[in-house]
Motif scaffolding. Structure first.
Motif, PDB file in Angstrom:
ATOM      1  N   GLY A 239       0.827  -1.197   0.000  1.00  0.00           N
ATOM      2  CA  GLY A 239       0.000   0.000   0.000  1.00  0.00           C
ATOM      3  C   GLY A 239       0.861   1.247   0.000  1.00  0.00           C
ATOM      4  O   GLY A 239       1.963   1.249   0.552  1.00  0.00           O
ATOM      5  N   ALA A 240       0.377   2.306  -0.633  1.00  0.00           N
ATOM      6  CA  ALA A 240       1.140   3.555  -0.691  1.00  0.00           C
ATOM      7  C   ALA A 240       0.201   4.701  -1.022  1.00  0.00           C
ATOM      8  O   ALA A 240      -0.915   4.502  -1.490  1.00  0.00           O
ATOM      9  N   ARG A 241       0.686   5.903  -0.759  1.00  0.00           N
ATOM     10  CA  ARG A 241      -0.023   7.106  -1.218  1.00  0.00           C
ATOM     11  C   ARG A 241      -0.066   7.116  -2.745  1.00  0.00           C
ATOM     12  O   ARG A 241       0.853   6.636  -3.409  1.00  0.00           O
ATOM     13  N   ILE A 242      -1.135   7.714  -3.271  1.00  0.00           N
ATOM     14  CA  ILE A 242      -1.289   7.727  -4.723  1.00  0.00           C
ATOM     15  C   ILE A 242      -0.144   8.484  -5.396  1.00  0.00           C
ATOM     16  O   ILE A 242       0.322   8.107  -6.475  1.00  0.00           O
ATOM     17  N   GLY A 243       0.359   9.550  -4.766  1.00  0.00           N
ATOM     18  CA  GLY A 243       1.458  10.303  -5.356  1.00  0.00           C
ATOM     19  C   GLY A 243       2.750   9.515  -5.435  1.00  0.00           C
ATOM     20  O   GLY A 243       3.609   9.801  -6.277  1.00  0.00           O
ATOM     21  N   LEU A 244       2.906   8.509  -4.575  1.00  0.00           N
ATOM     22  CA  LEU A 244       4.094   7.665  -4.621  1.00  0.00           C
ATOM     23  C   LEU A 244       3.925   6.505  -5.593  1.00  0.00           C
ATOM     24  O   LEU A 244       4.904   6.013  -6.152  1.00  0.00           O
ATOM     25  N   TRP A 245       2.684   6.070  -5.802  1.00  0.00           N
ATOM     26  CA  TRP A 245       2.455   5.098  -6.863  1.00  0.00           C
ATOM     27  C   TRP A 245       2.782   5.729  -8.216  1.00  0.00           C
ATOM     28  O   TRP A 245       3.459   5.132  -9.046  1.00  0.00           O
ATOM     29  N   GLU A 246       2.315   6.959  -8.394  1.00  0.00           N
ATOM     30  CA  GLU A 246       2.483   7.632  -9.681  1.00  0.00           C
ATOM     31  C   GLU A 246       3.940   8.010  -9.905  1.00  0.00           C
ATOM     32  O   GLU A 246       4.563   8.670  -9.078  1.00  0.00           O
ATOM     33  N   GLY A 247       4.489   7.583 -10.991  1.00  0.00           N
ATOM     34  CA  GLY A 247       5.848   7.963 -11.351  1.00  0.00           C
ATOM     35  C   GLY A 247       6.951   7.225 -10.628  1.00  0.00           C
ATOM     36  O   GLY A 247       8.126   7.429 -10.905  1.00  0.00           O
ATOM     37  N   LEU A 248       6.610   6.354  -9.671  1.00  0.00           N
ATOM     38  CA  LEU A 248       7.644   5.619  -8.941  1.00  0.00           C
ATOM     39  C   LEU A 248       7.268   4.145  -8.803  1.00  0.00           C
ATOM     40  O   LEU A 248       7.905   3.276  -9.386  1.00  0.00           O
ATOM     41  N   MET A 249       6.213   3.879  -8.050  1.00  0.00           N
ATOM     42  CA  MET A 249       5.934   2.501  -7.682  1.00  0.00           C
ATOM     43  C   MET A 249       5.176   1.721  -8.746  1.00  0.00           C
ATOM     44  O   MET A 249       5.227   0.488  -8.758  1.00  0.00           O
ATOM     45  N   LEU A 250       4.487   2.403  -9.646  1.00  0.00           N
ATOM     46  CA  LEU A 250       3.846   1.675 -10.738  1.00  0.00           C
ATOM     47  C   LEU A 250       4.894   0.996 -11.613  1.00  0.00           C
ATOM     48  O   LEU A 250       4.750  -0.172 -12.000  1.00  0.00           O
ATOM     49  N   GLY A 251       5.957   1.727 -11.916  1.00  0.00           N
ATOM     50  CA  GLY A 251       7.040   1.117 -12.663  1.00  0.00           C
ATOM     51  C   GLY A 251       7.724   0.012 -11.889  1.00  0.00           C
ATOM     52  O   GLY A 251       8.157  -1.002 -12.467  1.00  0.00           O
ATOM     53  N   TRP A 252       7.822   0.198 -10.585  1.00  0.00           N
ATOM     54  CA  TRP A 252       8.425  -0.827  -9.718  1.00  0.00           C
ATOM     55  C   TRP A 252       7.618  -2.119  -9.760  1.00  0.00           C
ATOM     56  O   TRP A 252       8.207  -3.214  -9.756  1.00  0.00           O
ATOM     57  N   LEU A 253       6.289  -2.003  -9.823  1.00  0.00           N
ATOM     58  CA  LEU A 253       5.465  -3.212  -9.914  1.00  0.00           C
ATOM     59  C   LEU A 253       5.857  -4.060 -11.121  1.00  0.00           C
ATOM     60  O   LEU A 253       5.944  -5.290 -11.026  1.00  0.00           O
ATOM     61  N   GLY A 254       6.073  -3.391 -12.246  1.00  0.00           N
ATOM     62  CA  GLY A 254       6.489  -4.128 -13.437  1.00  0.00           C
ATOM     63  C   GLY A 254       7.820  -4.818 -13.241  1.00  0.00           C
ATOM     64  O   GLY A 254       8.012  -5.959 -13.681  1.00  0.00           O
ATOM     65  N   GLU A 255       8.750  -4.148 -12.566  1.00  0.00           N
ATOM     66  CA  GLU A 255      10.052  -4.762 -12.307  1.00  0.00           C
ATOM     67  C   GLU A 255       9.917  -5.971 -11.386  1.00  0.00           C
ATOM     68  O   GLU A 255      10.592  -6.989 -11.583  1.00  0.00           O
ATOM     69  N   VAL A 256       9.048  -5.859 -10.381  1.00  0.00           N
ATOM     70  CA  VAL A 256       8.836  -6.990  -9.476  1.00  0.00           C
ATOM     71  C   VAL A 256       8.244  -8.173 -10.231  1.00  0.00           C
ATOM     72  O   VAL A 256       8.656  -9.321 -10.046  1.00  0.00           O
ATOM     73  N   ARG A 257       7.288  -7.913 -11.113  1.00  0.00           N
ATOM     74  CA  ARG A 257       6.673  -9.003 -11.858  1.00  0.00           C
ATOM     75  C   ARG A 257       7.705  -9.721 -12.728  1.00  0.00           C
ATOM     76  O   ARG A 257       7.655 -10.941 -12.884  1.00  0.00           O
ATOM     77  N   ARG A 258       8.632  -8.961 -13.305  1.00  0.00           N
ATOM     78  CA  ARG A 258       9.655  -9.595 -14.156  1.00  0.00           C
ATOM     79  C   ARG A 258      10.716 -10.311 -13.325  1.00  0.00           C
ATOM     80  O   ARG A 258      11.176 -11.400 -13.703  1.00  0.00           O
ATOM     81  N   ALA A 259      11.121  -9.718 -12.207  1.00  0.00           N
ATOM     82  CA  ALA A 259      12.195 -10.304 -11.398  1.00  0.00           C
ATOM     83  C   ALA A 259      11.698 -11.434 -10.504  1.00  0.00           C
ATOM     84  O   ALA A 259      12.448 -12.381 -10.222  1.00  0.00           O
ATOM     85  N   LEU A 260      10.447 -11.345 -10.062  1.00  0.00           N
ATOM     86  CA  LEU A 260       9.898 -12.341  -9.142  1.00  0.00           C
ATOM     87  C   LEU A 260       8.554 -12.840  -9.690  1.00  0.00           C
ATOM     88  O   LEU A 260       7.498 -12.546  -9.131  1.00  0.00           O
ATOM     89  N   PRO A 261       8.575 -13.597 -10.757  1.00  0.00           N
ATOM     90  CA  PRO A 261       7.321 -14.015 -11.401  1.00  0.00           C
ATOM     91  C   PRO A 261       6.500 -15.002 -10.576  1.00  0.00           C
ATOM     92  O   PRO A 261       5.329 -15.229 -10.900  1.00  0.00           O
ATOM     93  N   ASP A 262       7.073 -15.571  -9.520  1.00  0.00           N
ATOM     94  CA  ASP A 262       6.331 -16.527  -8.701  1.00  0.00           C
ATOM     95  C   ASP A 262       5.744 -15.879  -7.454  1.00  0.00           C
ATOM     96  O   ASP A 262       5.394 -16.576  -6.491  1.00  0.00           O
ATOM     97  N   ILE A 263       5.638 -14.538  -7.448  1.00  0.00           N
ATOM     98  CA  ILE A 263       5.063 -13.803  -6.329  1.00  0.00           C
ATOM     99  C   ILE A 263       3.721 -13.206  -6.759  1.00  0.00           C
ATOM    100  O   ILE A 263       3.635 -12.539  -7.793  1.00  0.00           O
ATOM    101  N   SER A 264       2.688 -13.449  -5.965  1.00  0.00           N
ATOM    102  CA  SER A 264       1.376 -12.838  -6.195  1.00  0.00           C
ATOM    103  C   SER A 264       1.308 -11.540  -5.392  1.00  0.00           C
ATOM    104  O   SER A 264       1.761 -11.494  -4.245  1.00  0.00           O
ATOM    105  N   MET A 265       0.741 -10.483  -5.985  1.00  0.00           N
ATOM    106  CA  MET A 265       0.726  -9.183  -5.322  1.00  0.00           C
ATOM    107  C   MET A 265      -0.685  -8.614  -5.268  1.00  0.00           C
ATOM    108  O   MET A 265      -1.469  -8.775  -6.194  1.00  0.00           O
ATOM    109  N   ARG A 266      -0.970  -7.938  -4.158  1.00  0.00           N
ATOM    110  CA  ARG A 266      -2.199  -7.165  -4.004  1.00  0.00           C
ATOM    111  C   ARG A 266      -1.796  -5.735  -3.662  1.00  0.00           C
ATOM    112  O   ARG A 266      -0.921  -5.523  -2.819  1.00  0.00           O
ATOM    113  N   THR A 267      -2.386  -4.757  -4.320  1.00  0.00           N
ATOM    114  CA  THR A 267      -1.977  -3.371  -4.144  1.00  0.00           C
ATOM    115  C   THR A 267      -3.172  -2.515  -3.724  1.00  0.00           C
ATOM    116  O   THR A 267      -4.325  -2.830  -4.036  1.00  0.00           O
ATOM    117  N   GLU A 268      -2.869  -1.432  -3.013  1.00  0.00           N
ATOM    118  CA  GLU A 268      -3.925  -0.509  -2.621  1.00  0.00           C
ATOM    119  C   GLU A 268      -3.352   0.891  -2.424  1.00  0.00           C
ATOM    120  O   GLU A 268      -2.150   1.067  -2.226  1.00  0.00           O
TER     121      GLU A 268
END
Length: 282
Positions: free
Chosen positions: A95-124
């Motif tokens: 979970g994070a503030r919307i301003g931190l998701w935007e421009g920072l953590m949204l891109g990080w989600l993609g990196e996590v999916r590529r680096a750790l494909p066997d991890i399921s994620m829930r975001t808010e």
């Protein structure tokens, strides 16, 4: 307690009537009424005042609201954690503030999916109080926010320092229509020290995205992270008010001390790297 009762309660409150709740839940109005009556019988109180205008919460209903939210969220989290599909070794809630998701953590989600494909994620998305409560309750594994509170069994690590700058829409009077965004108590303290004679704003917003969208559509000025408005400044959509002071606002990542280090530490390591690369690019 049957979580369907809590879901029906939340739907009735959110829609303002049993009829609208029935449409939202794809059930009949009589089913909604029966569920609410059963819930009221279990709790021993009246939750709604019904009239022609719809359904409004009683005092007891308002007190139950936070428990209904927690109940539904807990069940959803349990389903996410326990019902892992084949090939998934762990689930993580972030979970994070919307301003931190935007421009920072949204891109990080993609990196996590590529680096750790066997991890399921829930975001808010949430503000500090909700994010901290989620970490305390165990609903969240990772929280990223501006003003965390120290709690037992939680670790806090500074992730980056945001530079908040005063920007305005082009025009001679735009700076007068100030939009105050609630970036948390640390920002408020810096703002009050720099502008001790400032009166109350004509418009305030508790989410940066909302304040920025209003400014872009209606004109005005406001403090926003340079990371978020840099492109808008470069294009001339906004202008920076150079005479105004900048403010530095740390952003922190919070996680449990007893975390699954093989998973959580790897994810946080990717987030740190993204911050470093962003700083280098700037």
């Amino acid at each position: 307690m049957d979580t369907e009762l809590a879901r029906t309660f939340l739907a009735a409150h959110g829609s303002g009537s049993f009829v609208a709740a029935a449409e939202r839940l794809h059930v009949t109005q009589s089913t909604v009424s029966a569920r609410i009556q059963l819930l009221e019988a279990e709790l021993g109180c009246v939750l709604f005042t019904r009239n022609r205008a719809g359904a409004r919460l009683t005092d007891a209903g308002r007190r139950f609201h936070k428990h209904a939210l927690l109940l539904v969220r807990t069940v959803e989290t349990a389903r996410h954690d326990v019902g892992l599909p084949e090939g998934i070794r762990a689930s993580v809630s972030v979970g994070a503030r919307i301003g931190l998701w935007e421009g920072l953590m949204l891109g990080w989600l993609g990196e996590v999916r590529r680096a750790l494909p066997d991890i399921s994620m829930r975001t808010e998305i949430g503000l500090e109080a909700d994010l901290m409560q989620g970490l305390i309750d165990g609903r969240l594994d990772i929280g990223v926010m501006y003003t965390p509170q120290r709690r037992p069994r939680l670790e806090i690590e500074m992730l980056l320092e945001e530079r908040l700058v005063l920007v305005a829409s082009p025009g001679p009077e735009a700076g007068a229509r100030y939009v105050h965004v609630d970036w948390g108590p640390e920002f408020d303290a810096q703002f009050s020290a720099s502008f001790p004679d400032a009166g109350g704003p004509m418009l305030s917003a508790n989410i940066g995205w909302l304040g920025l969208r209003y400014l872009l559509e209606n004109g005005g000025s406001g403090y926003f992270p340079l990371r978020l408005v840099g492109d808008l400044l470069a294009r001339g959509t906004l202008v920076r008010i150079a005479s105004a002071p900048d403010f530095v606002l740390p952003a922190w990542v919070v996680y449990a001390s007893d975390r699954d280090r093989s998973v959580i530490d790897a994810m946080i390591g990717l987030l740190r790297r993204r911050v470093r690369e962003g700083n280098a690019a700037a």
